[in-house]
Write a protein that holds these residues in place. Structure first.
Motif, PDB file in Angstrom:
ATOM      1  N   GLU A   1      65.267  33.178  60.996  1.00 39.78           N
ATOM      2  CA  GLU A   1      64.855  32.908  62.381  1.00 39.78           C
ATOM      3  C   GLU A   1      64.593  31.415  62.592  1.00 39.78           C
ATOM      4  O   GLU A   1      64.998  30.841  63.598  1.00 39.78           O
TER       5      GLU A   1
ATOM      6  N   ILE B   1      67.974  29.629  62.782  1.00 42.27           N
ATOM      7  CA  ILE B   1      68.648  29.876  64.057  1.00 42.27           C
ATOM      8  C   ILE B   1      67.948  29.136  65.181  1.00 42.27           C
ATOM      9  O   ILE B   1      68.596  28.579  66.072  1.00 42.27           O
TER      10      ILE B   1
ATOM     11  N   GLN C   1      71.430  32.068  70.482  1.00 44.73           N
ATOM     12  CA  GLN C   1      71.558  32.966  69.338  1.00 44.73           C
ATOM     13  C   GLN C   1      70.198  33.483  68.879  1.00 44.73           C
ATOM     14  O   GLN C   1      70.103  34.574  68.330  1.00 44.73           O
ATOM     15  N   LEU C   2      69.158  32.714  69.118  1.00 44.05           N
ATOM     16  CA  LEU C   2      67.815  33.135  68.730  1.00 44.05           C
ATOM     17  C   LEU C   2      67.404  34.406  69.464  1.00 44.05           C
ATOM     18  O   LEU C   2      66.852  35.325  68.852  1.00 44.05           O
TER      19      LEU C   2
ATOM     20  N   TYR D   1      69.237  37.228  67.920  1.00 43.92           N
ATOM     21  CA  TYR D   1      68.687  37.523  66.599  1.00 43.92           C
ATOM     22  C   TYR D   1      67.388  38.324  66.712  1.00 43.92           C
ATOM     23  O   TYR D   1      67.177  39.271  65.968  1.00 43.92           O
TER      24      TYR D   1
END
Length: 58
Positions: free
Chosen positions: A13, A16, A23-24, A27
């Motif tokens: 995490e 990212i 994208q976080l 995720y």
């Protein structure tokens, strides 16, 4: 859930977060689903698991 999985997910995490905010959010959704599934099945899982995730193209 085991500490090593939690540490790995936290490091991923952080990686990212530094690279792409879009994208976080993806995720975090995946992490929530994966965590729930791991907790649900943790007594049935072997000592190691492999988690593969691919972005969905719409």
């Amino acid at each position: 859930m085991e500490n090593s999985i939690k540490k790995w997910m936290k490091r991923l995490e952080e990686y990212i977060q530094k690279s792409d905010e879009n994208q976080l959010s993806m995720y975090k959704k995946l992490k929530k689903k994966a965590t729930a599934e791991i907790v649900k099945l943790q007594l049935q899982l072997p000592k190691s698991i492999v988690l593969l995730a691919f972005p969905m193209v719409i």
